[in-house]
Structures are given as C-alpha cells and as structure tokens.
Design an enzyme around this catalytic site. Structure first.
Site, PDB file in Angstrom:
ATOM      1  N   HIS A 187       0.885  -1.222  -0.038  1.00 53.00           N
ATOM      2  CA  HIS A 187      -0.075   0.049  -0.084  1.00 53.00           C
ATOM      3  C   HIS A 187       0.921   1.085   0.144  1.00 53.00           C
ATOM      4  CE1 HIS A 187      -3.553   2.484   1.566  1.00 53.00           C
ATOM      5  NE2 HIS A 187      -2.392   3.408   2.028  1.00 53.00           N
ATOM      6  N   GLU A 188       1.742   1.391   0.770  1.00 51.52           N
ATOM      7  CA  GLU A 188       2.538   2.405   1.085  1.00 51.52           C
ATOM      8  C   GLU A 188       3.526   2.616  -0.252  1.00 51.52           C
ATOM      9  OE1 GLU A 188       2.180   4.851   3.042  1.00 51.52           O
ATOM     10  OE2 GLU A 188       0.838   3.367   4.322  1.00 51.52           O
TER      11      GLU A 188
ATOM     12  N   HIS B  85       1.509   4.460  -3.068  1.00 50.61           N
ATOM     13  CA  HIS B  85       1.282   5.860  -2.862  1.00 50.61           C
ATOM     14  C   HIS B  85       2.407   6.658  -3.611  1.00 50.61           C
ATOM     15  CE1 HIS B  85      -2.049   6.810  -0.403  1.00 50.61           C
ATOM     16  NE2 HIS B  85      -1.559   5.818   0.623  1.00 50.61           N
TER      17      HIS B  85
ATOM     18  N   GLU C 141      -6.298   7.202  -1.013  1.00 42.41           N
ATOM     19  CA  GLU C 141      -6.324   5.992  -0.206  1.00 42.41           C
ATOM     20  C   GLU C 141      -6.939   4.931  -0.674  1.00 42.41           C
ATOM     21  OE1 GLU C 141      -4.580   5.494   2.854  1.00 42.41           O
ATOM     22  OE2 GLU C 141      -3.663   7.373   2.412  1.00 42.41           O
TER      23      GLU C 141
END
Length: 286
Positions: A135-136, A139, A206
């Site tokens: 997920h990070e 980004h 997100e």
C-alpha cells in the site's frame, strides 16, 4: 481479483477541477493582481513542501534510518515488491512509537522513503506487513505526494483569497459595488469548502493505494486484515494529537488518532476503515 482504478482517478481529477473553479470565482471578485499574488504564495509554499516532504514527515515522527541487519524482514519485503514493480529501492525508516502505523513519502520513486512504527511491526504478521508495505509503495508509484501538493496549493490559494475577502468585507465598505456581508460570508465558507475538497482528494488516494497495493501484492485480504488490526491498535495506542503530527496524518495508512479526537468524516484524511475493508474483500471475491 477485480480492480477499477479509473473511478478513483476520475474522482481525484474532478475534485481538483472543483478547487480550480473556486479559485476562478475568487479571482473574479478581486481581479488579476490579487489572484497572481495568492497563486505565487501558494505555489512557493507547496514547492517547498514537495521537495522537503520526506524530511518534514520523518522529523515529525522521529524516524530513524535502519539497515538490513536491523530490519531484515522489512528490507526483504520492500525489495521484492520494488523489484516486481520495476522500481528503485526506497530508504527505510523505523519510528519508535507504540502507535501502529506506516507511511511513505518522497517526491518520486528515486527519492522515496518508507517508515514503519515499532507498534505496527509488533502487531502484524509478515503477510499483513507485506500488504501494508505494498500500500505504501503504491502511494509512491501513484505520485500521491505530487497530487497532495497540487491539492494543497489550490487550497492555499483559496484560503489566501478568502482572507482578502474578509479584510475587504470588514474595511472595504461598499467600494466597487461589493457587498461586505457577501465578502465576509465567502471568506468563511471558502476555506471550509477548500478543506473539505482537499480531504476528499486524500481519501480518494487512500482507496487508490489500497487497490493498487492489493494488486502489487496479490493479497487484498491481507491488507483488510492489517487494517482491521491497525484500527483496533490505534484505539489503544494513538499518536498524540499534536500539530506537527496532525499535519502529517494524511500520509499514514490509517488515521493515527483515536476516534473522536479529530473532526467528522468530511474533514477526515482517511476513508472509514470499514469501507476500505469491504472494498478489499470485494476485490478478493472478484
């Protein structure tokens, strides 16, 4: 596993267009000079944030760089994910806090940093940690720092022009046919509207990172499980609601403050955990 990234991208685009429309409206009230000054101020401030976002976030979290000897699992997972995405290896950091969270920062993949708290490393199993790191990294790969700075710059322009409206409403009287009460109303509502839209952009990114991170790892259920644990962990060990931490909250994988310590959902940097989990479970079902 199904993935529909276009809806989030379109939503982000439309929100940024909406903020731009607000600027045009304010510009019509005050003319070209005021608009140019506000734009220059906002762009200058956000260019600084863009090029220093990693330093600001890491300093706020008191994060320290770690070597592969200190965090072998974290290094192994990030290296595998970066290699599979054909991206460079980011710098890795750990923040010594019990609050379970993680974030990525940096203006592009070559200048990226990923940080985990000791709380999240203790809370999650390796499968869940892999999902969080995916997920990070998403980004970073989605250029969300750039998008955040664009949204921040637009919001700053609106706020600066709203401040001009406030002073004009209080001291300008009825010069040039301007209604002082209308100017004061605009000065109050403008920053609120800009903040609401900016937070909506953050929430949209997100959702996008959840989806693209789940595709990167191939395991949406692991991210759903991690979010469920993190949500419970934050209630037990939140970050203190200090200004320097609040300004970095949008970078975290989940709202780092205990429920009730921040303002309602319209002003939240993150979507509800339940909605994120539901979407990930739908992805897994295909």
């Amino acid at each position: 596993m199904t993935w529909h990234p276009h809806a989030n991208r379109l939503k982000t685009f439309l929100l940024l267009v909406g903020m731009s429309a607000m600027i045009v409206f304010f510009g019509a009230l005050f003319g070209r000079t005021a608009l140019i000054l506000a734009v220059l101020f906002a762009v200058g401030m956000n260019v600084y944030v863009y090029f220093n976002s990693d330093k600001l976030a890491l300093r706020a979290m008191h994060a320290q760089p770690v070597s592969e000897l200190q965090a072998p699992a974290m290094y192994r997972i990030v290296r595998e994910l970066a290699t599979s995405a054909h991206q460079p290896m980011p710098r890795l950091y750990i923040s010594d806090t019990a609050a379970p969270n993680a974030f990525a920062t940096g203006r592009n993949p070559r200048n990226a940093a990923v940080c985990c708290t000791t709380g999240i490393l203790a809370l999650l199993n390796e499968r869940e940690l892999r999902a969080v790191l995916g997920h990070e990294l998403s980004h970073v790969y989605n250029r969300d720092i750039l998008i955040s700075c664009i949204a921040g710059a637009l919001a700053s322009v609106i706020t600066a022009l709203a401040n001009m409206a406030m002073w004009a409403g209080m001291f300008g009287g009825n010069r040039d046919g301007q209604n002082p009460f209308a100017l004061l109303l605009v000065s109050l509502l403008g920053p609120i509207a800009a903040t609401v839209v900016r937070m909506a952009v953050s929430r949209s990114r997100e959702y996008q990172a959840d989806e693209s991170g789940a595709v990167l790892t191939g395991d949406p259920l692991a991210l759903a499980s991690a979010l469920r644990k993190i949500s419970g962990g934050v209630q037990l060990a939140p970050l203190p609601p200090e200004p320097q931490l609040a300004s970095q909250a949008h970078l975290m994988i989940a709202n780092p403050f205990r429920a009730g310590e921040r303002i309602g959902s319209l002003f939240s940097t993150h979507p509800p955990i339940e909605d994120r989990i539901r979407r990930l479970e739908q992805m897994a079902r295909g």
